[in-house]
Enzyme design. Sequence first.
Site, mmCIF file in Angstrom:
data_model
loop_
_atom_site.group_PDB
_atom_site.id
_atom_site.type_symbol
_atom_site.label_atom_id
_atom_site.label_comp_id
_atom_site.label_asym_id
_atom_site.label_seq_id
_atom_site.Cartn_x
_atom_site.Cartn_y
_atom_site.Cartn_z
ATOM 1 N N GLY A 11 19.344 -13.930 -65.198
ATOM 2 C CA GLY A 11 20.352 -15.108 -64.812
ATOM 3 C C GLY A 11 20.732 -16.012 -66.086
ATOM 4 C CB ILE A 16 18.109 -22.324 -64.581
ATOM 5 C CG1 ILE A 16 18.034 -23.185 -63.347
ATOM 6 C CG2 ILE A 16 16.718 -22.232 -65.319
ATOM 7 C CD1 ILE A 16 16.969 -22.819 -62.635
ATOM 8 N N GLY A 17 19.616 -21.167 -66.939
ATOM 9 C CA GLY A 17 19.535 -20.341 -68.453
ATOM 10 C C GLY A 17 20.525 -21.143 -69.513
ATOM 11 C CD GLN A 114 15.372 -8.956 -61.755
ATOM 12 O OE1 GLN A 114 14.732 -9.755 -61.820
ATOM 13 N NE2 GLN A 114 16.803 -9.024 -61.956
ATOM 14 N N GLY A 132 13.680 -17.889 -59.737
ATOM 15 C CA GLY A 132 14.726 -17.649 -58.642
ATOM 16 C C GLY A 132 14.204 -17.850 -57.246
ATOM 17 C CG ASN A 133 14.042 -21.061 -55.297
ATOM 18 O OD1 ASN A 133 12.844 -21.076 -55.211
ATOM 19 N ND2 ASN A 133 14.861 -22.301 -55.575
ATOM 20 C CG ASP A 161 7.612 -28.199 -56.454
ATOM 21 O OD1 ASP A 161 8.349 -28.157 -55.579
ATOM 22 O OD2 ASP A 161 7.486 -27.006 -56.910
ATOM 23 C CG HIS A 189 9.650 -23.817 -55.465
ATOM 24 N ND1 HIS A 189 9.614 -25.312 -55.912
ATOM 25 C CD2 HIS A 189 11.055 -23.589 -55.465
ATOM 26 C CE1 HIS A 189 10.950 -25.775 -56.182
ATOM 27 N NE2 HIS A 189 11.762 -24.596 -56.110
HETATM 28 P P1 NAI Z 1 23.219 -20.151 -61.028
HETATM 29 O O1 NAI Z 1 23.953 -19.593 -60.204
HETATM 30 O O2 NAI Z 1 23.750 -21.184 -61.999
HETATM 31 O O3 NAI Z 1 22.723 -18.938 -62.176
HETATM 32 C C1 NAI Z 1 22.056 -17.642 -61.814
HETATM 33 C C2 NAI Z 1 22.599 -16.707 -62.537
HETATM 34 O O4 NAI Z 1 21.838 -15.383 -62.283
HETATM 35 C C3 NAI Z 1 23.872 -16.486 -62.246
HETATM 36 O O5 NAI Z 1 24.599 -16.188 -63.710
HETATM 37 C C4 NAI Z 1 23.669 -14.795 -61.683
HETATM 38 O O6 NAI Z 1 25.227 -13.961 -62.217
HETATM 39 C C5 NAI Z 1 22.570 -14.460 -62.207
HETATM 40 N N1 NAI Z 1 22.106 -13.298 -61.549
HETATM 41 C C6 NAI Z 1 22.066 -12.987 -60.137
HETATM 42 N N2 NAI Z 1 21.471 -11.977 -59.650
HETATM 43 C C7 NAI Z 1 20.939 -11.388 -60.873
HETATM 44 C C8 NAI Z 1 20.209 -10.218 -60.951
HETATM 45 N N3 NAI Z 1 19.777 -9.320 -60.125
HETATM 46 N N4 NAI Z 1 19.898 -9.963 -62.253
HETATM 47 C C9 NAI Z 1 20.442 -10.827 -63.417
HETATM 48 N N5 NAI Z 1 21.036 -11.755 -62.970
HETATM 49 C C10 NAI Z 1 21.484 -12.435 -61.956
HETATM 50 O O7 NAI Z 1 21.775 -20.524 -60.653
HETATM 51 P P2 NAI Z 1 20.661 -21.658 -61.202
HETATM 52 O O8 NAI Z 1 20.881 -22.953 -61.195
HETATM 53 O O9 NAI Z 1 20.590 -20.908 -62.644
HETATM 54 O O10 NAI Z 1 19.312 -21.345 -60.698
HETATM 55 C C11 NAI Z 1 18.617 -20.053 -60.407
HETATM 56 C C12 NAI Z 1 17.660 -19.776 -59.343
HETATM 57 O O11 NAI Z 1 16.635 -20.702 -59.830
HETATM 58 C C13 NAI Z 1 18.208 -20.262 -58.153
HETATM 59 O O12 NAI Z 1 17.583 -18.898 -57.180
HETATM 60 C C14 NAI Z 1 17.438 -21.514 -57.782
HETATM 61 O O13 NAI Z 1 17.290 -21.599 -56.393
HETATM 62 C C15 NAI Z 1 16.101 -21.365 -58.533
HETATM 63 N N6 NAI Z 1 15.351 -22.430 -58.851
HETATM 64 C C16 NAI Z 1 14.071 -22.536 -58.596
HETATM 65 C C17 NAI Z 1 13.498 -23.566 -58.799
HETATM 66 C C18 NAI Z 1 11.844 -23.597 -58.860
HETATM 67 O O14 NAI Z 1 11.203 -24.892 -58.904
HETATM 68 N N7 NAI Z 1 11.195 -22.652 -58.491
HETATM 69 C C19 NAI Z 1 13.996 -25.044 -59.265
HETATM 70 C C20 NAI Z 1 15.635 -24.883 -59.412
HETATM 71 C C21 NAI Z 1 16.266 -23.707 -59.194
#
Ligand code: NAI
Length: 327
Positions: A11, A16-17, A114, A132-133, A161, A189
């Site tokens: 991602g 986040i990246g 993965q 990722g959630n 958290d 989470h």
């Molecule tokens: P985002 O949508 O901005 O970026 C996610 C990226 O992952 C996208 O560029 C997408 O193309 C890519 N992606 C999707 N499937 C993929 C795969 N199979 N292989 C490689 N890349 C892939 O989302 P963001 O904001 O970066 O969040 C990412 C994840 O983190 C979400 O699932 C979000 O819910 C989770 N998250 C978890 C937190 C935690 O505390 N555990 C806190 C905040 C977010």
Amino acid sequence: SKTPVRVAVTGAAGQIGYALLFRIASGEMLGKDQPVILQLLEIPDEKAQKALAGVMMELEDCAFPLLAGMEAHADAMTAFKDTDYALLVGARPRGPGMERADLLAANAQIFTAQGKALNAVASRNVKVLVVGNPANTNAYIAMKSAPDLPAKNFTAMLRLDHNRAASQIAIKTGKPVSAIRKLTVWGNHSPTMYADYRFATIDGASVQAMINDQDWNANVFLPTVGKRGAAIIDARGLSSAASAANAAIDHMRDWALGTNGEWVTMGVPSNGEYGIPQDIVFGFPVTCEGGEYRIVEGLEIDAFSQTCIDKTLAELQGEQDGVRHLL
Ligand code: NAI
């Protein structure tokens, strides 16, 4: 100087990246003397790959002395080759009209693939953090898909958290956040997580005694921490990204470099601690030393805490039951 280590991030072109990669490359995660090679994975989609190329142009333009190399990938089997650290950030977000079961199934597919790729090509000592959630269940799926790697190498991010809880306590007590010790967050989470300050201290004094307000705990503190993600989406129009990236850095840095005896929270597969069934990826208090985490054992669980732990555990078991047929 040290040999470079390989850090895979999925991602990588997401929000986040964008908040994460520059900090890894500057040495904030693994130390200011540790060169890194970034192995970046995005979906094969042309737009995502082009966005990733743009992020890599910016990484180049930072001229980070510790960035020993970087690669763009569209396939986990090449992205995870020999990787020492894997931050699994990319996941399938919940789209309009998507049921919870659909979300679990879509992510089960991603994290099965993965996990298999890590199993096949990663370093045998790879440290995996799932962001990722649904993070705990995705970590569980990846772990179950990688039978040749130690289960303990698969972790989920509860650190955001934990950090959220620490800041709320600092605000409530008027003490610096850095002074808080022995805080933990149990469970999933998700809003069911149980942030627990019963053992926490500030300068040796009990936080519980300082606050002395169970009503605040149950009706202000826990909902504030549990619903913080939603509050940020509501305010920003986007989900938390910089704070999530910061928590990922904290989690990996502490795991790799140690916590000097201090507690932190990690989502890790249970070995039956506190009655949590084997292999459930659960938030626990841990200490880290020599590249290994150890669950803090022997803490007393009172009736209120047990109710909270049972609730977050039930939610996790529900998620796992929902994906078991896909594994
Ligand atoms: P985002 O949508 O901005 O970026 C996610 C990226 O992952 C996208 O560029 C997408 O193309 C890519 N992606 C999707 N499937 C993929 C795969 N199979 N292989 C490689 N890349 C892939 O989302 P963001 O904001 O970066 O969040 C990412 C994840 O983190 C979400 O699932 C979000 O819910 C989770 N998250 C978890 C937190 C935690 O505390 N555990 C806190 C905040 C977010």
